[in-house]
Design a protein around this motif. Structure first.
Motif, mmCIF file in Angstrom:
data_model
loop_
_atom_site.group_PDB
_atom_site.id
_atom_site.type_symbol
_atom_site.label_atom_id
_atom_site.label_comp_id
_atom_site.label_asym_id
_atom_site.label_seq_id
_atom_site.Cartn_x
_atom_site.Cartn_y
_atom_site.Cartn_z
ATOM 1 N N MET A 263 46.189 48.710 45.805
ATOM 2 C CA MET A 263 45.922 47.423 45.185
ATOM 3 C C MET A 263 46.082 47.571 43.673
ATOM 4 O O MET A 263 45.634 48.537 43.075
ATOM 5 C CB MET A 263 44.509 46.967 45.546
ATOM 6 C CG MET A 263 44.215 45.585 45.077
ATOM 7 S SD MET A 263 42.698 44.736 45.608
ATOM 8 C CE MET A 263 41.762 45.877 46.517
ATOM 9 N N SER A 264 46.699 46.573 43.052
ATOM 10 C CA SER A 264 46.917 46.615 41.607
ATOM 11 C C SER A 264 45.678 46.131 40.856
ATOM 12 O O SER A 264 44.763 45.543 41.435
ATOM 13 C CB SER A 264 48.114 45.736 41.231
ATOM 14 O OG SER A 264 47.742 44.365 41.265
ATOM 15 N N ILE A 265 45.689 46.380 39.563
ATOM 16 C CA ILE A 265 44.563 45.950 38.730
ATOM 17 C C ILE A 265 44.419 44.430 38.757
ATOM 18 O O ILE A 265 43.301 43.908 38.752
ATOM 19 C CB ILE A 265 44.679 46.495 37.291
ATOM 20 C CG1 ILE A 265 43.344 46.339 36.584
ATOM 21 C CG2 ILE A 265 45.794 45.819 36.519
ATOM 22 C CD1 ILE A 265 43.180 47.227 35.384
ATOM 23 N N LEU A 266 45.542 43.696 38.819
ATOM 24 C CA LEU A 266 45.486 42.226 38.885
ATOM 25 C C LEU A 266 44.702 41.790 40.117
ATOM 26 O O LEU A 266 43.796 40.963 40.021
ATOM 27 C CB LEU A 266 46.897 41.632 38.905
ATOM 28 C CG LEU A 266 46.986 40.120 39.127
ATOM 29 C CD1 LEU A 266 46.267 39.354 38.017
ATOM 30 C CD2 LEU A 266 48.443 39.703 39.226
ATOM 31 N N ASN A 267 45.024 42.357 41.268
ATOM 32 C CA ASN A 267 44.328 41.985 42.506
ATOM 33 C C ASN A 267 42.840 42.325 42.423
ATOM 34 O O ASN A 267 41.991 41.521 42.810
ATOM 35 C CB ASN A 267 44.952 42.703 43.706
ATOM 36 C CG ASN A 267 46.451 42.572 43.735
ATOM 37 O OD1 ASN A 267 47.158 43.550 43.536
ATOM 38 N ND2 ASN A 267 46.948 41.376 43.943
ATOM 39 N N GLU A 268 42.539 43.483 41.900
ATOM 40 C CA GLU A 268 41.144 43.906 41.764
ATOM 41 C C GLU A 268 40.371 42.981 40.837
ATOM 42 O O GLU A 268 39.230 42.607 41.118
ATOM 43 C CB GLU A 268 41.075 45.338 41.225
ATOM 44 C CG GLU A 268 41.556 46.376 42.203
ATOM 45 C CD GLU A 268 41.672 47.763 41.582
ATOM 46 O OE1 GLU A 268 41.267 47.957 40.420
ATOM 47 O OE2 GLU A 268 42.170 48.667 42.281
ATOM 48 N N ARG A 269 40.988 42.605 39.734
ATOM 49 C CA ARG A 269 40.282 41.770 38.761
ATOM 50 C C ARG A 269 40.127 40.323 39.232
ATOM 51 O O ARG A 269 39.152 39.669 38.880
ATOM 52 C CB ARG A 269 40.952 41.869 37.395
ATOM 53 C CG ARG A 269 40.673 43.242 36.780
ATOM 54 C CD ARG A 269 41.038 43.340 35.356
ATOM 55 N NE ARG A 269 40.566 44.608 34.807
ATOM 56 C CZ ARG A 269 40.807 45.007 33.574
ATOM 57 N NH1 ARG A 269 41.487 44.237 32.746
ATOM 58 N NH2 ARG A 269 40.357 46.171 33.159
ATOM 59 N N ILE A 270 41.058 39.841 40.022
ATOM 60 C CA ILE A 270 40.888 38.501 40.596
ATOM 61 C C ILE A 270 39.637 38.496 41.462
ATOM 62 O O ILE A 270 38.772 37.624 41.328
ATOM 63 C CB ILE A 270 42.132 38.070 41.405
ATOM 64 C CG1 ILE A 270 43.320 37.815 40.468
ATOM 65 C CG2 ILE A 270 41.835 36.840 42.254
ATOM 66 C CD1 ILE A 270 44.643 37.601 41.197
ATOM 67 N N ALA B 138 43.621 31.198 52.359
ATOM 68 C CA ALA B 138 44.328 32.422 52.741
ATOM 69 C C ALA B 138 45.222 32.923 51.609
ATOM 70 O O ALA B 138 45.404 34.141 51.453
ATOM 71 C CB ALA B 138 45.157 32.182 54.003
ATOM 72 N N THR B 139 45.740 32.013 50.812
ATOM 73 C CA THR B 139 46.593 32.419 49.687
ATOM 74 C C THR B 139 45.789 33.200 48.668
ATOM 75 O O THR B 139 46.240 34.248 48.181
ATOM 76 C CB THR B 139 47.245 31.182 49.034
ATOM 77 O OG1 THR B 139 48.016 30.495 50.023
ATOM 78 C CG2 THR B 139 48.132 31.578 47.866
ATOM 79 N N VAL B 140 44.586 32.733 48.351
ATOM 80 C CA VAL B 140 43.742 33.447 47.393
ATOM 81 C C VAL B 140 43.364 34.811 47.958
ATOM 82 O O VAL B 140 43.378 35.817 47.247
ATOM 83 C CB VAL B 140 42.478 32.633 47.024
ATOM 84 C CG1 VAL B 140 41.581 33.421 46.081
ATOM 85 C CG2 VAL B 140 42.871 31.307 46.406
ATOM 86 N N GLY C 16 46.483 41.954 47.570
ATOM 87 C CA GLY C 16 47.746 42.519 47.097
ATOM 88 C C GLY C 16 48.915 42.184 47.998
ATOM 89 O O GLY C 16 50.035 42.622 47.753
ATOM 90 N N GLU C 17 48.659 41.423 49.054
ATOM 91 C CA GLU C 17 49.733 41.038 49.969
ATOM 92 C C GLU C 17 50.787 40.205 49.240
ATOM 93 O O GLU C 17 51.980 40.330 49.504
ATOM 94 C CB GLU C 17 49.162 40.272 51.151
ATOM 95 C CG GLU C 17 50.166 40.007 52.244
ATOM 96 C CD GLU C 17 49.544 39.319 53.442
ATOM 97 O OE1 GLU C 17 50.287 38.613 54.147
ATOM 98 O OE2 GLU C 17 48.336 39.471 53.680
ATOM 99 N N ILE C 18 50.331 39.342 48.330
ATOM 100 C CA ILE C 18 51.260 38.615 47.466
ATOM 101 C C ILE C 18 51.371 39.432 46.183
ATOM 102 O O ILE C 18 50.403 39.590 45.447
ATOM 103 C CB ILE C 18 50.765 37.187 47.168
ATOM 104 C CG1 ILE C 18 50.720 36.364 48.456
ATOM 105 C CG2 ILE C 18 51.672 36.518 46.122
ATOM 106 C CD1 ILE C 18 50.176 34.959 48.282
#
Length: 127
Positions: free
Chosen positions: A1-8, A31-33, A39-41
């Motif tokens: 998982m990237s930092i973007l996904n973690e921070r969201i 489901a999109t969020v 990190g799927e998106i």
């Protein structure tokens, strides 16, 4: 998982928001969020990142991992301009004063509520 996904996910939980609340604010499905967080998106549009930053009351650069401080604060709640990032790891006190003879506008009440949520999140993270 990237930092973007973690921070969201981190900011959503810090603000006690559900996936559904974030989805409704973005105008997407829940489901999109969840897929943003997992990190799927992988390629999230910059417009979406800007919207998420607004929803989560943080700079977009924080979500991207370019900045380490998640909180921003309002120097002047009467006009609601975001002027600078908070350099402290948490916010310790806030005072908002207005002459009692004046009524709060809906915009001012919204900014006060947003600031309250930032303070509650900061207090929760401090413990």
């Amino acid at each position: 998982m990237s930092i973007l996904n973690e921070r969201i996910k981190e900011r959503r939980l810090a603000l006690d928001m559900t996936l559904l609340q974030v989805a409704e604010a973005l105008g997407v499905k829940e489901a999109t969020v969840q897929r943003y967080e997992s990190g799927e998106i992988k390629n999230i549009k910059h417009e979406t990142i800007a919207q998420l930053a607004e929803i989560f009351h943080c700079p977009p650069g924080y979500l991207m991992g370019w900045e380490d401080i998640p909180l921003i604060h309002y120097d002047d709640l009467s006009n609601g301009d975001v002027l600078k990032e908070d350099t402290a790891p948490y916010i310790s006190t806030v005072a908002a004063h207005k002459d009692d003879s004046e009524n709060w506008t809906p915009e001012e009440l919204k900014k006060i509520e947003e600031y309250k949520q930032l303070l509650l999140a900061a207090r929760k993270n401090k413990k």
